[in-house]
Write a protein that holds these residues in place. Structure first.
Motif, PDB file in Angstrom:
ATOM      1  N   GLU A  14     -10.492 -14.387   0.170  1.00  0.00           N
ATOM      2  CA  GLU A  14      -9.575 -14.553   1.312  1.00  0.00           C
ATOM      3  C   GLU A  14      -8.225 -13.959   0.945  1.00  0.00           C
ATOM      4  OE1 GLU A  14      -9.986 -15.787   4.353  1.00  0.00           O
ATOM      5  OE2 GLU A  14     -12.120 -16.207   4.033  1.00  0.00           O
ATOM      6  N   PRO A  15      -7.794 -12.894   1.659  1.00  0.00           N
ATOM      7  CA  PRO A  15      -6.504 -12.274   1.315  1.00  0.00           C
ATOM      8  C   PRO A  15      -5.320 -13.164   1.659  1.00  0.00           C
ATOM      9  CG  PRO A  15      -7.404 -11.294   3.307  1.00  0.00           C
ATOM     10  CD  PRO A  15      -8.455 -12.221   2.787  1.00  0.00           C
ATOM     11  N   GLY A  16      -4.179 -12.853   1.081  1.00  0.00           N
ATOM     12  CA  GLY A  16      -2.956 -13.617   1.305  1.00  0.00           C
ATOM     13  C   GLY A  16      -2.344 -13.992  -0.022  1.00  0.00           C
ATOM     14  N   LEU A  17      -1.027 -14.104  -0.056  1.00  0.00           N
ATOM     15  CA  LEU A  17      -0.364 -14.436  -1.316  1.00  0.00           C
ATOM     16  C   LEU A  17      -0.641 -15.881  -1.732  1.00  0.00           C
ATOM     17  CD1 LEU A  17       3.186 -12.800  -1.136  1.00  0.00           C
ATOM     18  CD2 LEU A  17       1.315 -12.210  -2.666  1.00  0.00           C
ATOM     19  N   PRO A  18      -0.818 -16.123  -3.043  1.00  0.00           N
ATOM     20  CA  PRO A  18      -0.978 -17.505  -3.506  1.00  0.00           C
ATOM     21  C   PRO A  18       0.344 -18.255  -3.429  1.00  0.00           C
ATOM     22  CG  PRO A  18      -0.905 -15.990  -5.368  1.00  0.00           C
ATOM     23  CD  PRO A  18      -0.891 -15.142  -4.125  1.00  0.00           C
ATOM     24  N   GLU A  19       0.292 -19.566  -3.613  1.00  0.00           N
ATOM     25  CA  GLU A  19       1.517 -20.360  -3.649  1.00  0.00           C
ATOM     26  C   GLU A  19       2.389 -19.898  -4.809  1.00  0.00           C
ATOM     27  OE1 GLU A  19       0.672 -24.499  -3.885  1.00  0.00           O
ATOM     28  OE2 GLU A  19      -0.706 -24.475  -2.172  1.00  0.00           O
ATOM     29  N   GLU A  20       3.694 -20.025  -4.647  1.00  0.00           N
ATOM     30  CA  GLU A  20       4.622 -19.539  -5.664  1.00  0.00           C
ATOM     31  C   GLU A  20       4.384 -20.204  -7.012  1.00  0.00           C
ATOM     32  OE1 GLU A  20       9.433 -19.167  -6.421  1.00  0.00           O
ATOM     33  OE2 GLU A  20       8.679 -19.093  -4.365  1.00  0.00           O
ATOM     34  N   SER A  21       3.954 -21.441  -7.014  1.00  0.00           N
ATOM     35  CA  SER A  21       3.723 -22.154  -8.276  1.00  0.00           C
ATOM     36  C   SER A  21       2.586 -21.531  -9.084  1.00  0.00           C
ATOM     37  CB  SER A  21       3.397 -23.624  -7.994  1.00  0.00           C
ATOM     38  OG  SER A  21       2.224 -23.730  -7.196  1.00  0.00           O
ATOM     39  N   ASP A  27       3.391 -11.384 -11.824  1.00  0.00           N
ATOM     40  CA  ASP A  27       3.228 -11.388 -10.359  1.00  0.00           C
ATOM     41  C   ASP A  27       4.592 -11.288  -9.677  1.00  0.00           C
ATOM     42  OD1 ASP A  27       0.463 -11.807 -10.638  1.00  0.00           O
ATOM     43  OD2 ASP A  27       0.719 -13.988 -10.656  1.00  0.00           O
ATOM     44  N   LYS A  28       5.528 -12.090 -10.161  1.00  0.00           N
ATOM     45  CA  LYS A  28       6.869 -12.085  -9.563  1.00  0.00           C
ATOM     46  C   LYS A  28       7.543 -10.730  -9.769  1.00  0.00           C
ATOM     47  CE  LYS A  28       7.471 -17.080 -10.055  1.00  0.00           C
ATOM     48  NZ  LYS A  28       8.176 -18.163 -10.778  1.00  0.00           N
ATOM     49  N   TRP A  29       7.263 -10.113 -10.920  1.00  0.00           N
ATOM     50  CA  TRP A  29       7.840  -8.790 -11.208  1.00  0.00           C
ATOM     51  C   TRP A  29       7.295  -7.741 -10.250  1.00  0.00           C
ATOM     52  CZ3 TRP A  29       5.018  -4.577 -13.408  1.00  0.00           C
ATOM     53  CH2 TRP A  29       5.816  -3.444 -13.683  1.00  0.00           C
ATOM     54  N   ILE A  30       5.970  -7.681 -10.074  1.00  0.00           N
ATOM     55  CA  ILE A  30       5.382  -6.642  -9.209  1.00  0.00           C
ATOM     56  C   ILE A  30       5.788  -6.862  -7.754  1.00  0.00           C
ATOM     57  CG2 ILE A  30       3.171  -7.817  -8.812  1.00  0.00           C
ATOM     58  CD1 ILE A  30       3.585  -4.027  -9.284  1.00  0.00           C
ATOM     59  N   LEU A  31       5.851  -8.122  -7.322  1.00  0.00           N
ATOM     60  CA  LEU A  31       6.253  -8.404  -5.936  1.00  0.00           C
ATOM     61  C   LEU A  31       7.723  -8.049  -5.716  1.00  0.00           C
ATOM     62  CD1 LEU A  31       4.358 -11.781  -5.433  1.00  0.00           C
ATOM     63  CD2 LEU A  31       3.840  -9.603  -4.298  1.00  0.00           C
ATOM     64  N   SER A  32       8.552  -8.273  -6.723  1.00  0.00           N
ATOM     65  CA  SER A  32       9.974  -7.899  -6.631  1.00  0.00           C
ATOM     66  C   SER A  32      10.127  -6.391  -6.580  1.00  0.00           C
ATOM     67  CB  SER A  32      10.747  -8.463  -7.835  1.00  0.00           C
ATOM     68  OG  SER A  32      10.684  -9.872  -7.874  1.00  0.00           O
ATOM     69  N   GLU A  33       9.351  -5.680  -7.418  1.00  0.00           N
ATOM     70  CA  GLU A  33       9.396  -4.220  -7.420  1.00  0.00           C
ATOM     71  C   GLU A  33       8.914  -3.663  -6.086  1.00  0.00           C
ATOM     72  OE1 GLU A  33      10.595  -2.073  -9.932  1.00  0.00           O
ATOM     73  OE2 GLU A  33      11.421  -3.998 -10.542  1.00  0.00           O
ATOM     74  N   ASP A  81      -9.803 -18.995 -16.672  1.00  0.00           N
ATOM     75  CA  ASP A  81      -9.010 -19.749 -15.701  1.00  0.00           C
ATOM     76  C   ASP A  81      -9.249 -19.166 -14.304  1.00  0.00           C
ATOM     77  OD1 ASP A  81      -7.046 -20.901 -14.091  1.00  0.00           O
ATOM     78  OD2 ASP A  81      -5.577 -20.983 -15.713  1.00  0.00           O
ATOM     79  N   ALA A  82     -10.067 -19.846 -13.503  1.00  0.00           N
ATOM     80  CA  ALA A  82     -10.451 -19.347 -12.177  1.00  0.00           C
ATOM     81  C   ALA A  82      -9.251 -19.242 -11.242  1.00  0.00           C
ATOM     82  CB  ALA A  82     -11.518 -20.249 -11.562  1.00  0.00           C
ATOM     83  N   ALA A  83      -8.332 -20.205 -11.322  1.00  0.00           N
ATOM     84  CA  ALA A  83      -7.153 -20.189 -10.444  1.00  0.00           C
ATOM     85  C   ALA A  83      -6.250 -19.008 -10.765  1.00  0.00           C
ATOM     86  CB  ALA A  83      -6.379 -21.502 -10.577  1.00  0.00           C
ATOM     87  N   ALA A  84      -6.073 -18.726 -12.058  1.00  0.00           N
ATOM     88  CA  ALA A  84      -5.239 -17.591 -12.471  1.00  0.00           C
ATOM     89  C   ALA A  84      -5.877 -16.273 -12.053  1.00  0.00           C
ATOM     90  CB  ALA A  84      -5.032 -17.611 -13.985  1.00  0.00           C
ATOM     91  N   ALA A  85      -7.198 -16.186 -12.164  1.00  0.00           N
ATOM     92  CA  ALA A  85      -7.909 -14.970 -11.762  1.00  0.00           C
ATOM     93  C   ALA A  85      -7.783 -14.750 -10.253  1.00  0.00           C
ATOM     94  CB  ALA A  85      -9.380 -15.065 -12.163  1.00  0.00           C
ATOM     95  N   ASP A  86      -7.897 -15.833  -9.483  1.00  0.00           N
ATOM     96  CA  ASP A  86      -7.796 -15.706  -8.024  1.00  0.00           C
ATOM     97  C   ASP A  86      -6.381 -15.309  -7.610  1.00  0.00           C
ATOM     98  OD1 ASP A  86      -9.050 -16.051  -5.353  1.00  0.00           O
ATOM     99  OD2 ASP A  86      -7.555 -17.644  -5.137  1.00  0.00           O
ATOM    100  N   LYS A  90      -5.338 -11.935  -5.492  1.00  0.00           N
ATOM    101  CA  LYS A  90      -4.575 -11.994  -4.245  1.00  0.00           C
ATOM    102  C   LYS A  90      -3.340 -11.091  -4.311  1.00  0.00           C
ATOM    103  CE  LYS A  90      -5.999 -16.596  -2.637  1.00  0.00           C
ATOM    104  NZ  LYS A  90      -6.539 -16.155  -1.343  1.00  0.00           N
ATOM    105  N   VAL A  91      -2.661 -11.104  -5.447  1.00  0.00           N
ATOM    106  CA  VAL A  91      -1.470 -10.261  -5.594  1.00  0.00           C
ATOM    107  C   VAL A  91      -1.871  -8.785  -5.655  1.00  0.00           C
ATOM    108  CG1 VAL A  91       0.532  -9.727  -7.040  1.00  0.00           C
ATOM    109  CG2 VAL A  91      -0.147 -12.110  -6.681  1.00  0.00           C
ATOM    110  N   LEU A  92      -2.957  -8.479  -6.361  1.00  0.00           N
ATOM    111  CA  LEU A  92      -3.448  -7.103  -6.426  1.00  0.00           C
ATOM    112  C   LEU A  92      -3.701  -6.550  -5.024  1.00  0.00           C
ATOM    113  CD1 LEU A  92      -5.993  -7.211  -9.400  1.00  0.00           C
ATOM    114  CD2 LEU A  92      -4.106  -5.580  -9.191  1.00  0.00           C
ATOM    115  N   VAL A  93      -4.389  -7.323  -4.198  1.00  0.00           N
ATOM    116  CA  VAL A  93      -4.734  -6.870  -2.840  1.00  0.00           C
ATOM    117  C   VAL A  93      -3.487  -6.781  -1.966  1.00  0.00           C
ATOM    118  CG1 VAL A  93      -5.979  -7.489  -0.728  1.00  0.00           C
ATOM    119  CG2 VAL A  93      -7.103  -7.706  -2.951  1.00  0.00           C
TER     120      VAL A  93
END
Length: 296
Positions: A14-21, A27-33, A81-86, A90-93
């Motif tokens: 399911e696409p969409g950004l994960p929660e900030e936590s 992730d924060k670096w690539i999204l900022s860039e 870590d399944a949550a970290a992989a997901d 999400k950020v990649l997509v």
């Protein structure tokens, strides 16, 4: 890049950004860039600076997304870590989706094709919203920490390449820095990209440096027991050979610039290029001497 992302998506993704936590510093670096390049490219397009806009988008895709973020994500994608992989997926997509939209005016057909292959795509990329301020955030502190980490990793890799250390050979390292948080959070990146087995972060290192080489950046100094990974005599022979070659180049450039006929009659561009080559040769020679001194 698109193929790599698609290969790592489960059927129920399911696409969409994960929660900030759930976002880590990369992730924060690539999204900022992404937020920065979207704003800058838009400003360029508004001024009809098409070449600048295209260059910024291309550099972001190649040097930021592909060279760094995709490589960084592989650890989480292949981890337990399944949550970290997901979160990584999400950020990649999300970033790929936005990057394709930024690239679309310059490469309309291939971006349409790749966009259609992404989960959650609409009928056509042409009617999608242009990436802008919506939900785009810059994490300045995390970006600064991650860039300190990247600078250090680049320095370690450059030093290992100069010393011909095989990537399979790993070592411990001590990092002296006034910004410990960045390096303490970046243990996984140091292990994968700086080939570290264990890392000690300290404000001031006062221990023995015998058998160690130093790696310095504006924000950190690394002490690495590299001597255990190399053949000292073989490396000294290689460095001396390189130094003889560098000295020969240096003499050649010095003689050219000492020749008044060359300076007066050669095109100004050629004279400047020769001066730049002289400076580069001086820097190279200084680094080689440092490396030889480090080997004792």
């Amino acid at each position: 890049a698109s193929r790599f992302v698609q290969m790592n998506l489960p059927e129920d993704f399911e696409p969409g950004l994960p929660e900030e936590s759930l976002l880590d510093m990369s992730d924060k670096w690539i999204l900022s860039e992404l937020a920065k390049v979207a704003a800058e490219a838009t400003a360029n397009l508004d001024k009809y600076e098409l070449g600048l806009a295209a260059e910024k988008v291309e550099n972001f895709i190649w040097e930021v997304y592909c060279d760094w973020y995709i490589e960084i994500c592989k650890t989480r994608l292949n981890g337990e870590d399944a949550a970290a992989a997901d979160a990584a997926r999400k950020v990649l997509v999300y970033v790929l989706d936005k990057a394709l939209k930024l690239l679309h005016p310059f490469m309309p057909f291939i971006t349409e094709e790749l966009y259609q292959a992404l989960p959650g795509s609409s009928e056509t990329i042409m009617t999608e919203k242009w990436p802008g301020d919506e939900n785009m955030k810059i994490w300045a502190e995390d970006c600064a920490d991650f860039e300190k980490l990247m600078d250090y990793i680049k320095a370690v890799r450059a030093m290992r390449a100069e010393m011909n250390v095989h990537p399979a050979k790993k070592t411990s390292m001590i990092i002296e820095t006034a910004s410990p948080a960045a390096f303490e959070k970046g243990g996984a990146y140091l292990a994968r990209f700086a080939f570290a087995t264990d890392v000690t972060v300290t404000g001031k290192y006062t221990g023995s440096t015998e058998g160690m080489v130093n790696v310095a950046t504006p924000d950190a100094k690394g002490f690495i027991p590299m001597m255990e990974l190399i053949d000292r005599e073989k490396e000294l022979a290689r460095l001396n050979k390189e130094m003889a070659k560098a000295e020969k180049e240096l003499t050649m450039f010095e003689n050219q610039l000492k020749n008044p006929k060359f300076v007066e009659k050669a095109p100004a561009k050629l004279v400047e290029e020769t001066r730049a080559k002289l400076t580069a040769a001086q820097d190279k020679l200084a680094k080689l001497k440092e490396s030889i001194a480090a080997l004792g």
